[in-house]
Design an enzyme around this catalytic site. Structure first.
Site, PDB file in Angstrom:
ATOM      1  N   SER A 167      39.259  40.767  35.914  1.00 53.61           N
ATOM      2  CA  SER A 167      38.616  42.212  36.426  1.00 53.61           C
ATOM      3  C   SER A 167      38.665  43.422  35.520  1.00 53.61           C
ATOM      4  O   SER A 167      39.674  43.295  34.636  1.00 53.61           O
ATOM      5  CB  SER A 167      39.332  42.246  37.877  1.00 53.61           C
ATOM      6  OG  SER A 167      39.317  43.669  38.112  1.00 53.61           O
ATOM      7  N   TYR A 207      46.177  43.958  43.024  1.00 54.22           N
ATOM      8  CA  TYR A 207      44.954  43.450  42.419  1.00 54.22           C
ATOM      9  C   TYR A 207      45.030  43.652  40.745  1.00 54.22           C
ATOM     10  O   TYR A 207      44.684  42.967  40.307  1.00 54.22           O
ATOM     11  CB  TYR A 207      43.716  43.978  43.309  1.00 54.22           C
ATOM     12  CG  TYR A 207      42.257  43.554  42.820  1.00 54.22           C
ATOM     13  CD1 TYR A 207      42.185  41.922  43.137  1.00 54.22           C
ATOM     14  CD2 TYR A 207      41.461  43.949  41.864  1.00 54.22           C
ATOM     15  CE1 TYR A 207      40.833  41.229  42.927  1.00 54.22           C
ATOM     16  CE2 TYR A 207      40.148  43.526  41.528  1.00 54.22           C
ATOM     17  CZ  TYR A 207      40.031  42.114  42.048  1.00 54.22           C
ATOM     18  OH  TYR A 207      38.785  41.425  41.477  1.00 54.22           O
TER      19      TYR A 207
END
Ligand code: NAD
Length: 280
Positions: free
Chosen positions: A163, A176
């Site tokens: 990501s 995250y």
């Protein structure tokens, strides 16, 4: 679904974790259109049935298998089912993952936290751990279980999903971001570890896509974009969100027996330039 280009995966067997999700489902369909037999893996096998149906209607072959990427036992069982069905596995896409809503720190800076608001000091570390487990452990464990069956197979390759949070921490989602940084790091580690054993290991790093998982962070209940959404567009040199389909070409490139046979340990951003723009 239309492919940006076709690679030949006839006779190959792919496992996609999170295969019933938005991106995972799309990857299953794309790999099948290239001729791969696809195991759509998810916690509930029946959630993968619409993906299987699409693949079969397009003339491809798919099965749904149920496994939790955090449970070795269920993954071992899934591996056995796939090997019983097709006799081999050579592509693994580790797509299960995502941000855990309860691990979100709801302000960009502590100075913005109102007195009664949840903030970093009151964030439950158990929720942060869930996020690390799902994204990091949920990538490592399937790699351990399925990777063992991939050693020595032709065009063996693993594709992880990182990501933009891996390049630098995104506000509000420290767990995250940290977990995806670790996924990128693990991708490089595994690339070296398996390099002489015939398994290539790469990752995609998607930029910002409007999917259900992140919808609440990017859009208000009335559908208008949030302040965060405005910042994302401003920080993306191409000035827009990506369409999930934009990821397909990168996936096929990394999965290709011909196009990327000497490519391993790469984390490929598909992000309209977000990762390389600091705003000035
Ligand atoms: N959507 C985005 O903008 C974006 C951006 C960057 C990275 N990603 C990553 O792409 C991947 C797919 O995201 P998506 O947007 O398609 O989300 P999604 O929620 O549609 O898909 C995630 C899938 O993972 C499955 N899953 C969750 N926990 C699991 C478990 N323990 N075992 C097995 N399966 C489990 C879910 O059931 C779901 O099918 C994720 O790794 C996510 O972090 C998404």
């Amino acid at each position: 679904m239309e492919l940006p280009f076709r690679i030949d995966l006839e006779g190959e067997v792919a496992v996609v974790t999170g295969g019933s999700g938005i991106i995972g489902g799309m990857f299953c369909r794309a790999l099948a259109l290239c001729g791969a037999k696809v195991a759509v893996l998810g916690r509930e096998a029946e959630h993968g049935l619409p993906v299987k149906k699409d693949i079969e209607e397009a003339g491809g072959e798919a099965i749904t298998v149920s496994a939790d990427v955090l449970s070795r036992e269920s993954l071992e069982q899934a591996k056995q089912e796939i090997l019983n069905q097709w006799g081999k596995i050579n592509i693994l896409v580790n797509c299960a993952g995502g941000a855990v809503k309860s691990a979100e720190v709801p302000q960009d800076q502590f100075a913005d936290a109102k007195e009664d608001m949840l903030n970093f000091f009151t964030t439950d570390m158990g929720n942060i751990k869930k996020e690390l487990d799902l994204n990091l452990y949920g990538t490592m464990l399937p790699t351990q279980v399925f990777g063992e069956a991939m050693v020595g197979q032709e065009n063996a390759n693993i594709i992880n999903i990182s990501s933009m949070g891996a390049y630098g921490p995104l506000t509000r989602i420290p767990g995250y971001s940290g977990a995806k940084a670790a996924v990128s790091n693990f991708t490089e580690w595994a690339a070296n570890y398996f390099a002489k054993s015939g398994i290539r290991v790469n990752a995609l790093a998607p930029g910002f896509f409007q999917t259900t998982q992140n919808h609440a962070l990017h859009f208000n209940p009335d559908g208008t974009p949030t302040e965060r959404s405005r910042k994302i567009i401003e920080s993306t040199p191409m000035g827009k969100y990506g369409e999930p389909e934009d990821l397909i070409g990168a996936l096929l490139f990394l999965a290709s027996p011909k196009g990327s046979s000497f490519v391993t340990g790469v984390v490929l951003p598909v992000d309209g330039g977000f990762h390389c723009y600091l705003g000035v």
